[in-house]
Design an enzyme around this catalytic site. Structure first.
Site, PDB file in Angstrom:
ATOM      1  N   SER A 139      12.376   7.022  -2.896  1.00 25.11           N
ATOM      2  CA  SER A 139      13.669   6.473  -2.981  1.00 25.11           C
ATOM      3  C   SER A 139      14.457   7.299  -3.514  1.00 25.11           C
ATOM      4  O   SER A 139      14.320   8.133  -4.490  1.00 25.11           O
ATOM      5  CB  SER A 139      13.807   5.141  -3.646  1.00 25.11           C
ATOM      6  OG  SER A 139      15.118   4.586  -4.098  1.00 25.11           O
ATOM      7  N   TYR A 152      11.336   0.043 -11.152  1.00 19.93           N
ATOM      8  CA  TYR A 152      11.357   0.533  -9.952  1.00 19.93           C
ATOM      9  C   TYR A 152      11.771   2.166  -9.736  1.00 19.93           C
ATOM     10  O   TYR A 152      10.980   2.740  -9.096  1.00 19.93           O
ATOM     11  CB  TYR A 152      12.259  -0.412  -8.809  1.00 19.93           C
ATOM     12  CG  TYR A 152      12.323   0.086  -7.528  1.00 19.93           C
ATOM     13  CD1 TYR A 152      11.306  -0.331  -6.443  1.00 19.93           C
ATOM     14  CD2 TYR A 152      13.318   0.923  -7.034  1.00 19.93           C
ATOM     15  CE1 TYR A 152      11.470   0.009  -5.221  1.00 19.93           C
ATOM     16  CE2 TYR A 152      13.410   1.238  -5.747  1.00 19.93           C
ATOM     17  CZ  TYR A 152      12.321   0.877  -4.863  1.00 19.93           C
ATOM     18  OH  TYR A 152      12.396   1.502  -3.466  1.00 19.93           O
TER      19      TYR A 152
END
Length: 263
Positions: A139, A152
Site C-alpha cells: 500500500s 496497518y
C-alpha cells in the site's frame, strides 16, 4: 504438429474480492491455471465455477493451520506454482489505544507473517527452477506513518521493504519479487473493515483491474516496487522526501485518508 505450450499456474490469496479477484480475472485471461485461496468456501466455489481451470483452497491465513495448508500447496513438487500473489490483508477501524492485543496480532499474522511464510514456501523451488514471480500487495500508506494510531501502515511498510530485500536476493536466479503499492482502490475492503470513505474525492479512486494490469506490467519490467497511477507516484514521492513534520501535519489533517485506500 503444433508445439505444446507449458501451462503456468498462479496462486492468489484473498482471491474472491477486490484486487485479488482482479488478479484472478487478468491471469485467467492470460491462460494461467489458478489456485484460489480465501476463507469463504462458497465464494471460492462460485468463482471457480466461472473459470476454465481453477483449484480452490479454503484457508484462513491469520491462523497457523491456514498458512500450513497453503505453504504445503506451494511446496508440492508435483504441482509447481509459477506466480504467487500475496493479496490477503486486513485493517482495524479503530485506534491502537482502543484495540486489543489479540486484534493487533491477528492483523500482523495476516499482513506480515502470512506474507513471509508463503514467500519462503515458494522461493526455494522457484530459484531451483530458475524462474518464478511473487507479487506482494502492499500500500502507498507504507511509505509514511499515516493513519495515526493504526498498525496497518507499519505492516505495509514491512511488506514493501521485505519484498525489495527478497527481490535483490533472488533476481540472479531468474526469479522476480515485487511489492504492489496501490492507492485508494474500489473494492470491498473498506466496507468489510467498517471504514467510512464517503468523503473521499472520486478522482482519488483507482479501478482494481487497472491496478493489476499496471502491477503485472511493472513486474515484467523487473521493477521491485510498483505504484500504479501518476497521482500516487507523486504522493509517494512526497511521503519519501518531504520533511517528516509536514507529512505528520498532512496525516493529521486528512485523518490518514491515503492510508485507508487499500485492497
Amino acid at each position: 504438429m503444433a508445439a505444446v505450450t507449458e501451462r503456468r499456474t498462479a496462486l492468489i490469496t484473498g482471491a474472491t474480492a477486490g484486487i485479488g479477484a482482479a488478479f484472478v480475472r487478468e491471469l485467467a485471461a492470460e491462460g494461467y491455471d489458478l489456485v484460489l485461496v480465501a476463507r469463504d468456501e462458497a465464494r471460492l466455489a462460485a468463482m471457480a465455477a466461472e473459470l476454465p481451470s481453477a483449484e480452490v483452497l479454503p484457508a484462513d491465513l491469520s491462523t497457523q493451520e491456514g498458512c500450513d495448508a497453503v505453504a504445503a500447496r506451494l511446496t508440492d513438487p508435483a504441482r509447481p506454482v509459477d506466480l504467487l500473489v500475496n493479496n490477503a490483508g486486513m485493517s482495524l477501524n479503530r485506534s491502537f489505544l482502543q484495540s486489543t492485543a489479540e486484534q493487533q496480532e491477528a492483523l500482523l499474522r495476516l499482513n506480515v507473517t502470512a506474507v513471509m511464510r508463503l514467500t519462503l514456501a515458494a522461493l526455494p523451488a522457484m530459484t531451483e527452477r530458475g524462474h518464478g514471480d511473487i507479487v506482494n500487495v502492499s500500500s502507498v500508506s507504507g511509505f509514511a506513518a499515516l493513519m495515526p494510531g493504526s498498525t496497518y501502515p507499519a505492516s505495509k511498510a514491512w511488506v514493501t521493504n521485505f519484498s525489495e530485500s527478497q527481490a535483490q536476493l533472488v533476481r540472479r536466479f531468474g526469479v522476480r519479487v515485487m511489492a504492489l503499492c496501490p492507492g485508494y482502490t474500489r473494492t470491498e475492503f473498506h466496507d468489510r473493515a467498517g471504514i467510512d470513505v464517503s468523503k473521499t474525492p472520486s478522482w482519488m479512486w483507482l479501478d482494481a483491474g487497472a491496478v493489476v494490469r499496471a502491477g503485472l506490467k511493472d513486474l515484467r519490467k523487473g521493477k521491485l516496487v510498483s505504484v500504479p497511477d501518476w497521482k500516487y507516484k507523486l504522493a509517494t514521492f512526497g511521503m519519501r522526501h518531504a520533511p517528516r513534520s509536514l507529512v505528520y501535519r498532512v496525516s493529521r489533517g486528512t485523518r490518514g485518508r491515503i492510508g485507508r485506500e487499500t485492497h
